[in-house]
Design a protein around this motif. Structure first.
Motif, mmCIF file in Angstrom:
data_model
loop_
_atom_site.group_PDB
_atom_site.id
_atom_site.type_symbol
_atom_site.label_atom_id
_atom_site.label_comp_id
_atom_site.label_asym_id
_atom_site.label_seq_id
_atom_site.Cartn_x
_atom_site.Cartn_y
_atom_site.Cartn_z
ATOM 1 N N VAL A 10 0.909 -1.085 0.440
ATOM 2 C CA VAL A 10 0.291 0.084 0.423
ATOM 3 C C VAL A 10 0.836 1.590 -0.025
ATOM 4 O O VAL A 10 1.407 1.766 1.041
ATOM 5 N N LEU A 11 0.795 1.582 -0.558
ATOM 6 C CA LEU A 11 1.713 3.603 -1.017
ATOM 7 C C LEU A 11 0.650 4.261 -1.144
ATOM 8 O O LEU A 11 2.086 5.471 -0.074
ATOM 9 N N GLN A 12 -0.431 4.700 -0.843
ATOM 10 C CA GLN A 12 -0.804 6.209 -0.249
ATOM 11 C C GLN A 12 -2.529 5.044 0.293
ATOM 12 O O GLN A 12 -3.235 4.763 -0.749
ATOM 13 N N MET A 13 -3.383 5.881 1.054
ATOM 14 C CA MET A 13 -4.224 5.874 1.940
ATOM 15 C C MET A 13 -4.335 6.771 2.336
ATOM 16 O O MET A 13 -3.910 7.979 2.870
ATOM 17 N N GLN A 14 -6.022 6.972 1.720
ATOM 18 C CA GLN A 14 -7.165 8.390 2.470
ATOM 19 C C GLN A 14 -8.064 8.204 2.959
ATOM 20 O O GLN A 14 -8.996 6.972 2.006
ATOM 21 N N ILE A 15 -8.654 8.100 3.825
ATOM 22 C CA ILE A 15 -10.787 8.100 4.400
ATOM 23 C C ILE A 15 -11.299 9.249 4.107
ATOM 24 O O ILE A 15 -10.906 9.879 4.769
ATOM 25 N N TYR A 16 -12.338 9.229 3.288
ATOM 26 C CA TYR A 16 -13.328 10.664 3.230
ATOM 27 C C TYR A 16 -14.423 9.955 4.042
ATOM 28 O O TYR A 16 -14.869 8.718 3.922
ATOM 29 N N ARG A 17 -15.088 10.888 4.428
ATOM 30 C CA ARG A 17 -15.735 10.840 5.293
ATOM 31 C C ARG A 17 -17.396 11.996 4.843
ATOM 32 O O ARG A 17 -16.989 13.137 4.538
ATOM 33 N N LEU A 18 -18.400 10.860 4.578
ATOM 34 C CA LEU A 18 -19.548 11.634 4.318
ATOM 35 C C LEU A 18 -20.670 11.274 5.545
ATOM 36 O O LEU A 18 -21.344 10.472 4.812
ATOM 37 N N GLY A 19 -21.073 12.067 6.136
ATOM 38 C CA GLY A 19 -21.679 11.700 7.011
ATOM 39 C C GLY A 19 -21.716 10.056 7.420
ATOM 40 O O GLY A 19 -20.612 10.420 8.510
ATOM 41 N N THR A 20 -22.263 8.862 7.132
ATOM 42 C CA THR A 20 -21.910 7.824 8.440
ATOM 43 C C THR A 20 -21.275 7.205 7.019
ATOM 44 O O THR A 20 -20.421 5.983 7.675
#
Length: 112
Positions: free
Chosen positions: A39-49
């Motif tokens: 895994v070179l890069q990881m992002q987690i985004y959230r909208l509500g749940t």
């Protein structure tokens, strides 16, 4: 190679805040495990749940099956996942027994 995955959170403001706090600085063993498996890069985004993860991987090193197998043998990863499941719930479209669910790409500007 890039993956887009979805997962939901428990609909509770305090638990969502705890989940986000846990991700301000993930455990070093979790970070190292991700990197060791390509895994070179990881992002987690959230909208509500709803959570949306973007994961860029080295296609030569990364294998979802290999990483899942290694995760099931790693006590740190198993502990992290038990903790995360206190905040997470599967989406309505998540197959039984899975967690993060791959999303389908419906548009790519580069192909236009």
């Amino acid at each position: 190679m890039r993956y887009a995955l979805a997962l939901d959170l428990v609909d509770d403001a305090q638990r969502i805040a705890e989940y986000e706090k846990a991700h301000e600085r993930i455990w070093p063993g979790v970070r190292d495990h991700l990197r060791e498996h390509g895994v070179l890069q990881m992002q987690i985004y959230r909208l509500g749940t709803r959570l949306f993860m973007v994961m860029d991987v080295d296609p030569v090193v990364y294998s979802a099956e290999s990483m899942a197998h290694a995760s099931s043998k790693n006590p740190t990863i198993m502990e992290w996942e038990r903790l995360m499941w206190t905040y997470q719930v599967p989406t309505p479209w998540t197959p039984v027994g899975t967690k993060w669910t791959p999303m389908s790409c419906v548009f790519d500007l580069a192909s236009q």
